[in-house]
Structure formats: structure tokens, C-alpha cells
Design a protein around this motif. Structure first.
Motif, PDB file in Angstrom:
ATOM      1  N   PHE B 178       0.865  -1.337  -0.877  1.00 25.78           N
ATOM      2  CA  PHE B 178      -0.132   0.125   0.193  1.00 25.78           C
ATOM      3  C   PHE B 178       1.238   1.641  -0.061  1.00 25.78           C
ATOM      4  CE2 PHE B 178      -2.529   3.471   2.797  1.00 25.78           C
ATOM      5  CZ  PHE B 178      -3.662   3.469   1.747  1.00 25.78           C
ATOM      6  N   CYS B 179       2.489   1.446   1.030  1.00 25.41           N
ATOM      7  CA  CYS B 179       2.186   2.092   1.037  1.00 25.41           C
ATOM      8  C   CYS B 179       3.440   2.856  -0.087  1.00 25.41           C
ATOM      9  CB  CYS B 179       3.551   2.515   1.836  1.00 25.41           C
ATOM     10  SG  CYS B 179       2.551   2.456   4.142  1.00 25.41           S
ATOM     11  N   ASN B 180       3.933   1.596  -1.422  1.00 25.71           N
ATOM     12  CA  ASN B 180       4.581   2.037  -1.900  1.00 25.71           C
ATOM     13  C   ASN B 180       3.640   2.412  -3.424  1.00 25.71           C
ATOM     14  OD1 ASN B 180       7.447   1.399  -1.742  1.00 25.71           O
ATOM     15  ND2 ASN B 180       7.270  -0.888  -1.203  1.00 25.71           N
ATOM     16  N   GLU B 181       2.431   1.682  -3.576  1.00 20.78           N
ATOM     17  CA  GLU B 181       1.963   1.378  -4.730  1.00 20.78           C
ATOM     18  C   GLU B 181       0.998   2.844  -4.851  1.00 20.78           C
ATOM     19  OE1 GLU B 181       0.308  -2.200  -5.359  1.00 20.78           O
ATOM     20  OE2 GLU B 181       1.978  -3.258  -5.698  1.00 20.78           O
ATOM     21  N   ILE B 182       0.358   3.250  -3.324  1.00 24.21           N
ATOM     22  CA  ILE B 182      -0.463   3.995  -3.763  1.00 24.21           C
ATOM     23  C   ILE B 182      -0.570   5.619  -3.395  1.00 24.21           C
ATOM     24  CG2 ILE B 182      -3.199   4.026  -2.384  1.00 24.21           C
ATOM     25  CD1 ILE B 182      -2.789   1.606  -4.185  1.00 24.21           C
ATOM     26  N   PRO B 185      -2.296  11.791  -0.121  1.00 17.67           N
ATOM     27  CA  PRO B 185      -3.274  10.589   0.736  1.00 17.67           C
ATOM     28  C   PRO B 185      -3.736  11.042   0.004  1.00 17.67           C
ATOM     29  CG  PRO B 185      -2.913  13.089   1.639  1.00 17.67           C
ATOM     30  CD  PRO B 185      -1.770  12.404  -0.141  1.00 17.67           C
ATOM     31  N   ASP B 186      -4.256  11.247  -1.408  1.00 17.06           N
ATOM     32  CA  ASP B 186      -5.665  11.093  -2.454  1.00 17.06           C
ATOM     33  C   ASP B 186      -6.229   9.953  -2.708  1.00 17.06           C
ATOM     34  OD1 ASP B 186      -4.217  10.397  -4.947  1.00 17.06           O
ATOM     35  OD2 ASP B 186      -2.928  11.674  -4.263  1.00 17.06           O
ATOM     36  N   LEU B 187      -5.553   9.076  -2.823  1.00 23.50           N
ATOM     37  CA  LEU B 187      -5.857   7.748  -2.750  1.00 23.50           C
ATOM     38  C   LEU B 187      -6.572   7.134  -4.358  1.00 23.50           C
ATOM     39  CD1 LEU B 187      -7.741   7.173   0.656  1.00 23.50           C
ATOM     40  CD2 LEU B 187      -5.083   6.655   0.159  1.00 23.50           C
ATOM     41  N   SER B 188      -6.026   7.990  -5.233  1.00 21.13           N
ATOM     42  CA  SER B 188      -6.155   8.528  -6.210  1.00 21.13           C
ATOM     43  C   SER B 188      -6.744   6.574  -7.250  1.00 21.13           C
ATOM     44  CB  SER B 188      -5.973   8.983  -7.432  1.00 21.13           C
ATOM     45  OG  SER B 188      -4.393   9.069  -7.233  1.00 21.13           O
ATOM     46  N   MET B 207     -10.439   6.304   5.871  1.00 25.84           N
ATOM     47  CA  MET B 207      -9.883   7.955   5.420  1.00 25.84           C
ATOM     48  C   MET B 207     -10.725   8.528   4.627  1.00 25.84           C
ATOM     49  SD  MET B 207      -5.730   7.548   4.433  1.00 25.84           S
ATOM     50  CE  MET B 207      -5.984   9.098   3.916  1.00 25.84           C
ATOM     51  N   ILE B 208     -11.179   8.221   3.853  1.00 31.94           N
ATOM     52  CA  ILE B 208     -12.021   8.990   3.055  1.00 31.94           C
ATOM     53  C   ILE B 208     -13.760   9.328   3.677  1.00 31.94           C
ATOM     54  CG2 ILE B 208     -14.416   8.726   0.955  1.00 31.94           C
ATOM     55  CD1 ILE B 208     -12.280   6.742  -0.122  1.00 31.94           C
ATOM     56  N   ALA B 209     -13.704   9.014   4.772  1.00 26.79           N
ATOM     57  CA  ALA B 209     -15.186   9.391   5.083  1.00 26.79           C
ATOM     58  C   ALA B 209     -14.826  10.503   6.162  1.00 26.79           C
ATOM     59  CB  ALA B 209     -15.518   8.075   6.639  1.00 26.79           C
ATOM     60  N   LYS B 210     -13.388  10.357   6.585  1.00 21.91           N
ATOM     61  CA  LYS B 210     -12.727  11.311   7.601  1.00 21.91           C
ATOM     62  C   LYS B 210     -12.486  12.512   6.751  1.00 21.91           C
ATOM     63  CE  LYS B 210      -9.265  11.174  11.349  1.00 21.91           C
ATOM     64  NZ  LYS B 210      -8.029  10.938  11.034  1.00 21.91           N
TER      65      LYS B 210
END
Lengths: 716, 212
Positions: B178-182, B185-188, B207-210
Motif C-alpha cells: 500500500f505504501c509503495n503503490e498507492i 493521501p488522495d488514494l486515487s 480515510m475517505i469518510a474522514k
């Protein structure tokens, strides 16, 4: 203050400017177009538009707009001839065209900003492009147009675009699709009121065909789906209701008359869209039924709170009728076409899985079956044939349920109650429903319920044997009639066994039966479930003796008063050896209901642990035999919890089965196969499957591939 | 020939000398009765190296030695590690640590180190997962410097959620991926249809809810 400019004079200026621009583009002029000139032209347009502010400037603007349009048209027509001659220069020509439009819209930008916004006429640049689209519209109306011309223009859009076909999509396709929508919206309006449904469908079919041809002649292939979608949308979906409900020739009407096959069979391409209309139509009727039932249920709730009432019954009757009706269309009018079968299934799947007033559809279906099969099914008095038919139909609908496992569990609960309370219509109907379910959903689905019915039949044989046993062993006969039904653990829903302190009269009976039972079976353990038992007692009341039909718990409670006149709640509790909740129920039925066999102190409607009870020796009733009902509690939550608990195991089993045969499989595919396998039992939640996969990884059944993280391997 | 042979002899002599010094160093910290460097010994070693015993470099040293049991170094492990680092004195070992850190941070090594860090924390027989509290510390230790915002957020989530009490290896490896690929903080580019462990689906939802 700018000086007043006459329209014609101003237009002369503009024409000069445009001629120069043309010449520059054609490479016939040596002097380039400079910014001074462009400013001059802009000023002219500005002056033309702003002067005479009070009176008629808008007319100038309108006139200018008209002339701008015709100037562009003129330019196209002028240069059309040259296209054929210099086909190799066409893309340059197109870019010239674009430059022309761009420049002109710069000159006229004031007009654009001021007049156009005000009058909400299409933007000038769009107007330039619209000219091309006019050609397409001309063709739609049956006119002959130069297809090669349009094709080369279109290909120019494609070639000119630097990054793929973006230019084509943004500058051409968007406008063309818009035009298409507008065109067909108009056409649909023209026809929908006049044409009969079959005629209209033929027209739609024709339109779809020509649009398809149009794409193949001169548009990008990628446009086809978009173009057809727009066309269908305007022609079919917008008017779906009208189409379906046209008074004399709507689709629904035609469906009813069975005529539609004629037109439908003509349509090959339109089949999908007609089936979509069909699906939407059926879905919306179904949704309306759901809403109605929900409304009625909520009204009913006000009147009597706890009964899950009959609106659901009525609802399912209607759903069955709906299914009958549309299935006959599918079979008849649509000649059993697969597309329509699917559409029908999809529609029913939508509203057969809706909750009604907080009750899951699985329970509604189970309740429906229960009412059909119950002896005192209330309003539903059906002949054997009608029962068979109804069961047949309901099973067809159950196919659409997502939570079939939940349905099965509710069914089993209700079957158990029917069988144990001896309310069942007859075993034939029970078996017939089970065999229908078995046919649809497999032996696993019904094996337990079949076992239950089987137990009952066996139980009756055992009862005869028991009678013989008592006759042959007269010393065992204690003068109390007793019948016992032996149930097989596992088939029946699990119940807590009761720790009831059995009355001495019953203990003797139990011992006799146990001796009989062990005499002809081995290694079987009997557990007594007193909460399902029934007893008939004779109450010797002072006015007259009355036969009381009671549950075993009620009877045990009442029998305590044979030895003492008054008993406190806690005394009763300890003598019965039952938890306080279990003691409250029979006490309430005996002292707070219509039949007050016990007198309670204080005299109120609720049982509390400080109450004291006394036998009511003056009790009487006009009947000689009364049944004192014991309200049973629905364990709805428990059913749901039980089912929820069984699902992870089902998923685990499915995943392991799949992986065992496939060894390695991608995540998406594993999901798909898993859903497919489980569909017969329930519609699994993807998150739950994922969770189970992870649990299986954790338990070393599976592992994640090191290189491809969305790939799983089976670990033998 | 002789020259070459003489060379060989001296070099092997040097090797023997080096090994002797490595063993000597081991004995300085080892517990006599158990024959291993135990937690106490490691603490003494750390203070001589002037690093905290919770420093990520000590975990890296353990990785280099392929140490199996948390808090203990055996003689074999010690020899394996120090020989590879060419360190036979405390000061050489101290100097080797920055190099070691660079080596660990190289991508293929890092994945190995990252999964080693998880296994290293499994102290019980048949233990397969680690409690949330320890996981948070471990995350901060091994990823904190590289993926600070991700790790902070993830720890925040892990401490607030109630679904998971322990983390297993698959989820642990998912965190690194996750840290490497995503994009954060937009998680697009997060696609829940891919086979991300469910805990990461939940994390992203959280995170999205937050954010909204």
C-alpha cells in the motif's frame, strides 16, 4: 464616444477583413494579418453592437449573427469544390476552416460575449461547426449529401488531433451527438402521438439501422455505441411509458393481446431495447406492489402491533399474478426468447428481495408457504389443486431470492411448529413442497426438512407400537394416555432442552415410554422437550368440571396447586425448576388472560416476582372444554443469527473446493466462481468472501502468490 | 606460485585472525551459562555502539545475522552477521551500521527485511499474528521514516478500529505494498476490486469518510 457606424458600412469592413483572412489562408496574399487589423475589426463589431443602445442595437446584433453564419456557410460551399481536386490538401483545408472560424469568432467575440449570452443562441464557434452537422441532419431527412466530403472532414478531425482522437471527440462528436439527441427527440415527439406501437417500433428499427450505416460510412467506429445509445434513449426510453401504455396499441396493450410478436420478430437489433423497456416496466409494477404492501403494513401496525400480518400475503399473491401474466407474455408474445426470460428474471430479482416493513423477503416467503400449509390458514381456504398450484408458483419465485438459506431456515422453523402443533394440512402437501424445492435447489436444501416430515410419519408408527406395548404389558398402563413423537437431532431446529421439574403423574409416563423405547432401539438417547408438549387436564371447579387443553408448562404450573392453595412466584419458580422468564409465560396465560384459572395478587396485567397466586375454584366458562393459548415467541433474530453463522462455513467450503481443483486462481475469478457456486444457497457478500479467503490464508489452506499479489495458490 | 601460495596463507591467516576477534567480541557480551547473547548482552552491546536498543539499526543487525529468536544472538548468527559486515571490533561495527542501513533500504532487500521484522516479532510457538499495539510500534520503526504520513494515518486507524485485534503476515505485507503503490493521501489509484486485504479496504473507507 465612438462614431455611429451604419450596419451596411460596418459589414463592408467586415467583409473586407474576411476576404483578406481567406486570401491569407489560401496563400494568395502576401501581407500577413496583423493585430492592428484584427483590433479594427473587433472595434467595428463592438461599435455595431453598442451604438443606438436605447433603440435597435439588438437587431444589428441579430443581423450580424445571421451574416456570420452565412459567411461561414459560404466559405464551406466555396471551398467544397476544391476539396475534391486537392484531396491531399484537405487536412490543411480543415485546419484553415478552423482558423477561419477561430479568427472570425475573435472578431465577433464581442458579439459572442454580449449578444449570444443574452439571446442564448449557440456559441459562435459552435455555430461554425453546426454547419457540418446540418449536412448530417439533411441526410437523416432523406436528402442526398456528399458522404465523401463528410468522411474526409471527419477523418481530418481525427488526423488533426495530436493526441489520439480527442479532438474528434471534443470538437466534433460531442456536437454531433447533441444534434442527434435533439433530432431524435423531435422525431420521437412527431411520431409517438400518431403512430401505433408496431409502426413506431419499425420506425425505431429503421433509425437504428441507418445510424449504424452512417457510422460505417463516414464516422469513427468508436462513435457507434454512443450514437446508438443516444438514438435509443431519445426514441425508446424517454417515451417508454407512452409506448407501453398507448391506449390502443401500447406495448402493454399489445402484450395483453398477444400481438406484439409480429413487430418484435421484425426487430432484431431493437430486441435488447425492447427487453429493457419490458424489464423496467415489470420492475416498476413490482416496486409499486412492494410500496403498497409496506404502506399497508405500516397502517396495520398502528392497529395491532405484534402480528406480522396479511399485507405480505396479499403482496405475494399479487406478485404471483404478476409473474403469471408476464411469464405468459414471454412464452407467448416473445416466443420464449432468452433475452426476455432474462429481463423477467432480473425484474423479479429486484423486488423479490426488498424488505417490507422491516421483514426480510425470505421470511415473507416462508410465512406465505406456512399459511398455505397450515390447517387453520385463516382466510386462505384452498382446494388441494389450488394449493399445489400456488406452491408451484411460489417455488418459481423463490428462485429469485438472494437469501435462500435464510428462507430455508425460516421454513424449517415454521415446519417444525406446524408439525409439532399438529396443524399441518397433510404430509402430502408438505412433501410436495419439499420435492419442488429439492428439484430447484438440490437435496442439501431440503434434506433436513424431509427428515422432519419423515420423523412425524415414523412417529405415528411408533405410537401404534407403543399402544400395542401397553396392551401386551398391562402392568405398565398407568391410566394416563400419552403420545410421544421422537425427533432426530440435527433435522430439527436446535432448541434448549427444558429443565422442567416434571409432575409426578408425567414422570411415570416418561419412564414407561423410555422402557418401551429402549426395548427396541439401541444406543439412542432421549432428550425431552417439554416446551412443545400438550396436556389435557380435567379441572374440577366448583360450578362444573372443565377440560383444559394446556401446554406441558402450563399443566405443570397448574398441577402445583393440587397440593397447595397459595403459592408465591418464587415458590413456583423453584418447584418448576425453570428460569423466571419461562415461569412468567404460563403464569400470565393462566392468570391475566380471559381464562383466570389462577387468581393473582395484585390483580394487574403483568407478572412480577413478588406476585402471589391462588387456585380459582370458582372459575367457570360456558364451554366444557377450553384451550388456554400460550403465546409463542418468534425467534426471528435467532434464525438470522443461525444463518449468518452458517455462511462462513459454506464460503470456506466453496473456496477450498474451487482452489483444490484449480490450484492457482486470480482473485476476481475466485470471487466469481465462488458467487456462482453459492448462488443456489444465498447471494454472498463480496467482503465476506474476501474475509474468508484471508482466513484461509491465515489457516494455511491458501497462500498469496509472491509476484502477483492478486493471485492465490492452494496449499495442499 | 610460491608467492601466490604465500598470499593465500596470509589471507587465510588473516581470516582466522578476524574470526578469532569476532568470537572474542561475542564472548564479551554472551551469557556464560546459555552461550548466547541475551537481552542483557544486547543492551550492553547497544550502549557500546551508542545506539538505543529500540533503534531500527539493531533490527537491521538482527536481519543481517538472520537472528531467529527475538532478543538473542547465537554464536553462529553473530559470526554470520559480523563476517558479512567485515566488523571484528566495536568501532568497526559502529562504522558498518550506516552502510548496513543503506543496504537494507535497497528495494529487494527491504521487502525481505520488512517481512523479517514481522517474523522476528513472533515469539511464541505457532504464533502467526501480532497484536495491534506491537504492530503500530513496528510500523513506525520500519516504515516511519520512509512513509511518515501513511504510517501516522494507518496507526491512527489501527488504534481506533474494533474489527481486528491482531495483524497477520498477509495484512502486514499489504501495508508495505500500500505504501509503495498507492498515491497518498488522495488514494486515487486505490482499487478495492483488487485483492487488497480487507483491513486496507476498511482503512481506505475510513480515510475517505474522514476526509469528507
Amino acid at each position: 464616444m465612438a462614431k455611429t457606424v451604419d450596419l451596411e458600412k460596418g459589414w463592408e469592413e467586415m467583409k473586407k477583413g474576411m476576404a483578406k483572412l481567406k486570401a491569407t489562408l489560401e496563400g494568395q496574399s502576401d501581407s500577413p494579418f496583423d493585430s492592428e487589423e484584427s483590433v479594427k475589426l473587433y472595434t467595428t463589431v463592438f461599435n455595431l453592437c453598442t451604438q443606438n443602445r436605447k433603440s435597435d442595437h439588438t437587431e444589428y446584433a441579430a443581423e450580424l449573427y445571421k451574416r456570420y453564419r452565412s459567411a461561414i456557410n459560404e466559405y464551406i460551399n466555396e471551398t467544397k469544390e476544391t476539396w475534391h481536386i486537392f484531396s491531399e490538401r484537405t487536412s490543411e483545408r480543415w485546419s484553415n476552416h478552423n482558423i477561419m472560424v477561430r479568427w472570425l469568432s475573435k472578431f465577433f467575440s464581442y458579439l459572442d460575449r454580449y449578444y449570444v449570452v443574452k439571446q442564448s443562441l449557440p456559441n459562435l464557434a459552435e455555430a461554425g461547426k453546426a454547419c457540418f452537422h446540418d449536412l448530417i441532419e439533411q441526410e437523416r431527412e432523406g436528402g442526398q449529401i456528399d458522404r465523401d466530403l463528410v468522411r474526409s472532414v471527419v477523418s481530418m478531425f481525427r488526423d488533426v488531433g495530436v493526441s489520439g482522437i480527442e479532438l474528434y471527440e471534443n470538437d466534433f462528436e460531442v456536437y454531433m451527438l447533441e444534434n442527434t439527441s435533439v433530432y431524435y427527440a423531435r422525431k420521437a415527439l412527431d411520431h409517438i402521438l400518431v403512430d401505433s406501437c408496431p409502426d413506431y417500433m419499425l420506425m425505431v428499427e429503421q433509425c437504428l439501422k441507418t445510424e449504424k450505416e452512417r457510422v460505417s460510412h463516414y464516422l469513427c467506429p468508436s462513435t457507434e455505441p454512443k450514437l446508438l445509445e443516444k438514438t435509443q434513449h431519445e426514441l425508446l426510453f424517454v417515451h417508454a411509458n407512452q409506448l407501453l401504455e398507448k391506449e390502443s396499441s401500447g406495448l402493454s396493450r399489445l402484450l395483453e393481446d398477444g400481438q406484439v410478436c409480429i413487430s418484435i420478430s421484425v426487430i432484431t437489433n431493437g430486441l435488447e431495447s425492447v427487453s429493457t423497456i419490458f424489464r423496467e416496466h415489470v420492475t416498476s409494477i413490482g416496486q409499486a406492489l412492494v410500496r403498497n404492501a409496506a404502506d399497508e403494513a405500516s397502517h396495520k401496525k398502528v392497529e395491532s402491533k405484534d402480528i406480522v400480518g396479511f399485507p405480505e400475503q396479499v403482496f405475494l399473491r399479487k406478485v404471483i399474478d404478476l409473474h403469471d401474466k408476464y411469464l405468459s407474455y414471454v412464452n407467448g408474445c416473445f416466443m420464449n426468447n432468452l433475452i426476455f426470460q432474462k429481463a423477467l428474471d432480473e425484474a423479479f430479482e429486484v423486488f423479490c428481495n426488498k424488505q417490507i416493513a422491516g421483514v426480510s423477503s425470505a421470511e415473507i416467503f416462508a410465512t406465505f408457504c406456512d399459511r398455505i400449509l397450515k390447517k387453520d390458514g385463516g382466510s386462505e381456504k384452498l382446494t388441494d389443486e389450488a394449493i399445489e398450484e400456488t406452491l408451484d408458483k411460489i417455488v418459481k419465485l423463490i428462485v429469485h431470492l438472494h437469501e435462500k438459506d435464510l428462507f430455508a431456515e425460516f421454513c424449517r422453523k415454521k415446519l417444525s411448529r406446524r408439525l409439532l402443533s399438529d396443524r399441518s394440512v397433510n404430509e402430502e402437501h408438505e412433501m410436495s413442497l419439499l420435492s419442488k424445492l429439492k428439484q430447484q435447489f438440490g437435496g442439501q436444501f431440503t434434506s433436513k426438512m424431509e427428515g422432519m416430515v419423515e420423523d412425524l410419519i415414523l412417529g405415528r408408527e411408533k405410537q401404534v407400537e407403543f399402544g400395542n406395548y401397553l396392551r401386551d404389558n398391562p402392568h405398565e398402563n398407568r391410566g394416563t394416555d400419552m403420545s410421544v413423537t421422537v425427533l432426530t437431532t440435527g433435522f430439527w431446529p436446535t432448541y434448549k432442552s427444558s429443565e422442567l421439574n416434571v409432575p409426578t403423574e408425567l414422570i411415570r409416563c416418561i419412564e414407561v415410554f423410555s422402557r418401551f423405547y429402549t426395548s427396541n432401539t439401541r444406543n439412542r438417547k432421549l432428550t425431552w422437550m417439554f416446551q412443545f408438549g400438550y396436556c389435557n387436564l380435567i379441572g374440577r371447579f366448583k360450578p362444573k368440571p372443565i377440560e383444559l387443553q394446556l401446554s406441558t408448562h402450563q399443566a405443570a404450573t397448574l398441577l402445583l396447586f393440587n397440593t397447595s392453595e397459595r403459592l408465591s412466584f418464587s415458590e413456583i419458580m423453584s418447584q418448576l425448576n425453570l428460569p423466571s422468564e419461562e415461569v412468567k409465560k404460563p403464569l400470565h396465560s393462566l392468570s391475566c388472560s380471559n381464562y383466570k384459572v389462577l387468581i393473582k395478587e395484585p390483580d394487574n396485567k403483568a407478572i412480577s416476582s413478588s406476585d402471589v397466586f391462588e387456585f380459582n375454584s370458582m372459575f367457570t366458562d360456558k364451554m366444557r372444554r377450553i384451550k388456554i393459548p400460550l403465546p409463542h415467541t418468534e425467534e426471528k433474530k435467532k434464525v438470522t443469527v443461525d444463518v449468518d453463522r452458517s455462511r462462513p462455513f459454506a464460503i470456506d467450503a466453496a473456496v477450498v473446493r474451487i482452489m483444490k481443483s484449480r490450484k492457482a486462481l486470480g482473485y476476481q475469478q475466485l470471487l466469481m466462481e465462488c458467487v456462482e457456486q453459492l448462488n443456489r444457497i444465498f447471494k454472498p457478500d463480496v467482503r465476506l468472501i474476501k474475509k474468508r479467503i484471508e482466513d484461509l490464508i491465515h489457516r494455511d489452506y491458501l497462500e498469496r502468490d509472491e509476484d502477483d499479489v492478486s493471485m492465490f495458490r492452494y496449499k495442499a | 606460485m610460491l608467492d601466490a601460495k604465500g598470499q593465500e596463507i596470509t589471507s587465510s591467516k588473516a581470516i582466522i585472525k578476524e574470526l578469532e576477534r569476532i568470537d572474542h567480541l561475542f564472548n564479551l557480551y554472551a551469557n556464560r551459562s546459555s552461550g548466547m547473547i541475551d537481552p542483557e548482552g544486547i543492551e550492553a552491546l547497544c550502549s557500546d555502539l551508542e545506539v538505543d536498543h529500540t533503534d531500527v539499526r539493531i533490527l537491521m543487525l538482527a536481519w543481517k545475522m538472520k537472528a531467529e529468536k527475538q532478543g538473542y544472538f547465537t554464536l553462529d548468527e553473530w559470526r554470520r552477521g559480523l563476517k558479512a559486515l567485515r566488523a571484528d571490533t566495536i568501532s568497526k561495527l559502529k562504522k558498518a551500521l550506516p552502510e548496513l542501513e543503506k543496504e537494507v533500504r535497497r528495494p529487494p532487500n527491504f521487502v525481505d527485511f520488512y517481512s523479517y521484522a514481522f517474523r522476528y516479532c513472533l515469539t511464541e510457538e505457532k504464533q502467526k499474528s501480532i497484536d495491534i499495539e506491537s504492530i503500530c510500534q513496528l510500523l513506525d520503526l520500519v516504515l516511519g521514516s520512509q512513509f511518515h504520513p501513511q504510517v501516522d494515518m494507518l496507526i491512527d486507524y489501527l488504534k481506533t478500529q474494533k474489527d481486528y485485534k491482531v495483524i497477520n503476515m498477509d495484512q502486514w505485507m499489504g501495508f508495505l505494498r500500500f505504501c509503495n503503490e498507492i498515491s497518498f493521501p488522495d488514494l486515487s489509484n486505490y482499487d478495492p476490486d483488487l485483492a487488497w486485504p480487507l483491513i486496507l479496504d476498511n482503512f481506505v473507507e475510513w480515510m475517505i469518510a474522514k476526509q469528507s
